[in-house]
Enzyme design. Structure first.
Site, short mmCIF file in Angstrom:
data_model
loop_
_atom_site.label_atom_id
_atom_site.label_comp_id
_atom_site.label_asym_id
_atom_site.label_seq_id
_atom_site.Cartn_x
_atom_site.Cartn_y
_atom_site.Cartn_z
N MET A 1 0.83 -1.20 0.00
CA MET A 1 0.00 0.00 0.00
C MET A 1 0.88 1.26 0.00
O MET A 1 2.01 1.24 0.47
CB MET A 1 -0.90 0.02 1.23
CG MET A 1 -2.01 -1.03 1.20
SD MET A 1 -3.23 -0.65 -0.05
CE MET A 1 -4.40 -1.96 0.25
N CYS A 2 0.33 2.34 -0.50
CA CYS A 2 1.01 3.63 -0.52
C CYS A 2 0.63 4.44 0.72
O CYS A 2 -0.13 3.98 1.56
CB CYS A 2 0.62 4.39 -1.78
SG CYS A 2 0.82 3.44 -3.30
N GLU A 3 1.18 5.64 0.84
CA GLU A 3 0.78 6.53 1.92
C GLU A 3 0.51 7.92 1.35
O GLU A 3 1.17 8.37 0.40
CB GLU A 3 1.83 6.60 3.02
CG GLU A 3 1.95 5.30 3.81
CD GLU A 3 2.50 5.49 5.21
OE1 GLU A 3 2.44 6.62 5.74
OE2 GLU A 3 2.97 4.50 5.79
N HIS A 77 2.49 12.02 -1.75
CA HIS A 77 2.27 10.58 -1.88
C HIS A 77 3.61 9.84 -1.93
O HIS A 77 4.57 10.33 -2.54
CB HIS A 77 1.50 10.32 -3.19
CG HIS A 77 1.13 8.89 -3.45
ND1 HIS A 77 1.98 8.00 -4.06
CD2 HIS A 77 -0.02 8.20 -3.20
CE1 HIS A 77 1.38 6.82 -4.18
NE2 HIS A 77 0.17 6.92 -3.66
N ILE A 78 3.69 8.70 -1.26
CA ILE A 78 4.81 7.78 -1.44
C ILE A 78 4.24 6.46 -1.91
O ILE A 78 3.20 6.01 -1.43
CB ILE A 78 5.67 7.61 -0.17
CG1 ILE A 78 4.81 7.26 1.04
CG2 ILE A 78 6.50 8.87 0.08
CD1 ILE A 78 5.63 7.00 2.31
#
Length: 258
Positions: A1-3, A77-78
């Site tokens: 998942m991204c953050e 966003h990462i």
């Protein structure tokens, strides 16, 4: 998942502190090493920085940390890639023009069996995230050829978000520079800082900031993130289906989709 990372403020504010914490999660304290990006609204303009490498190692990220850009609205966003190769073209946030405004979008999650009808807006890369953003803008453009207030958009945004959520995980941030909209499918947290301000300590880096020394009594700054970024402050954790609309640091609308 991204953050995800978002900010809404009533005065031009730099997001150096929160950005520094998030960047550590991009390959150092977290697995999100497949690229990063951040967008800063400045009036009608938008500064966008992206890099398809781990943010903790990115020279572009180091430059942004040293370049204290002040903005009313920020989306960051990462990425931890699951759909689409690791490449600049697949790096969030994504930006398109609608109604003579820059619309900016970032997504955390994954959508299965997702094949939206092609329209005016089409993805450049091959992520489900960009496909969802283009589909969302196509819906808005079809329903509202001319600009409308954010409050009039809410029912349409929620209908779209509910549909994407039914396909998988859909946490997102969306803005046109005037407001910031969030939707929580699984994970999202938020903190609003206002007077009296105090110190904050990052979870992912040895950095503490005394916001009282950096602000005025009238400042209001809201930060949204997938996971709380500090360990000495009380963050509000959003529920599944919860949505918010922010303007100038304040929540102007909030609700929940069943």
């Amino acid at each position: 998942m991204c953050e995800l990372l978002g900010m809404s403020a009533n005065v031009p504010t730099d997001i150096h502190f929160s950005f520094t914490g998030l960047m550590q999660r991009g390959g150092r304290t977290g697995p999100h090493k497949d690229g990063w990006g951040i967008a800063f609204y400045e009036g009608r303009g938008l500064r966008l920085f992206q890099d398809p490498v781990a943010s903790c190692e990115s020279e572009v990220a180091k430059m942004v940390q040293c370049y204290l850009i002040k903005s009313h609205v920020v989306i960051g966003h990462i990425r931890h890639a699951n759909v689409g190769k690791v490449a600049l073209v697949n790096t969030h946030p994504f930006v398109r023009e609608l109604w003579g405004q820059h619309w900016c979008f970032a997504h955390n999650g994954q959508l299965g069996d997702f094949a939206p009808v092609r329209g005016f807006y089409q993805p450049v890369g091959d992520t489900d995230s960009e496909a969802a953003f283009c589909d969302l803008l196509n819906r808005i453009r079809g329903d509202f050829p001319e600009r409308v207030a954010a409050e009039d958009l809410i029912p349409h945004l929620l209908d779209a978000c509910a549909g994407y959520r039914a396909k998988g995980v859909f946490n997102c941030l969306l803005s046109n520079g005037e407001w910031l909209f969030s939707f929580c499918s699984t994970k999202l947290a938020q903190i609003t800082r206002r007077a009296p301000f105090g110190p904050a300590q990052l979870k992912d880096a040895e950095l503490t900031v005394d916001f009282e020394a950096e602000t005025t009594p009238n400042d209001v700054v809201t930060v949204l993130a997938t996971e709380p970024l500090t360990d000495n402050e009380q963050w509000d954790v959003h529920r599944s289906g919860e949505w918010t609309l922010w303007r100038l640091g304040e929540c102007v609308a909030r609700g929940q989709v069943a």
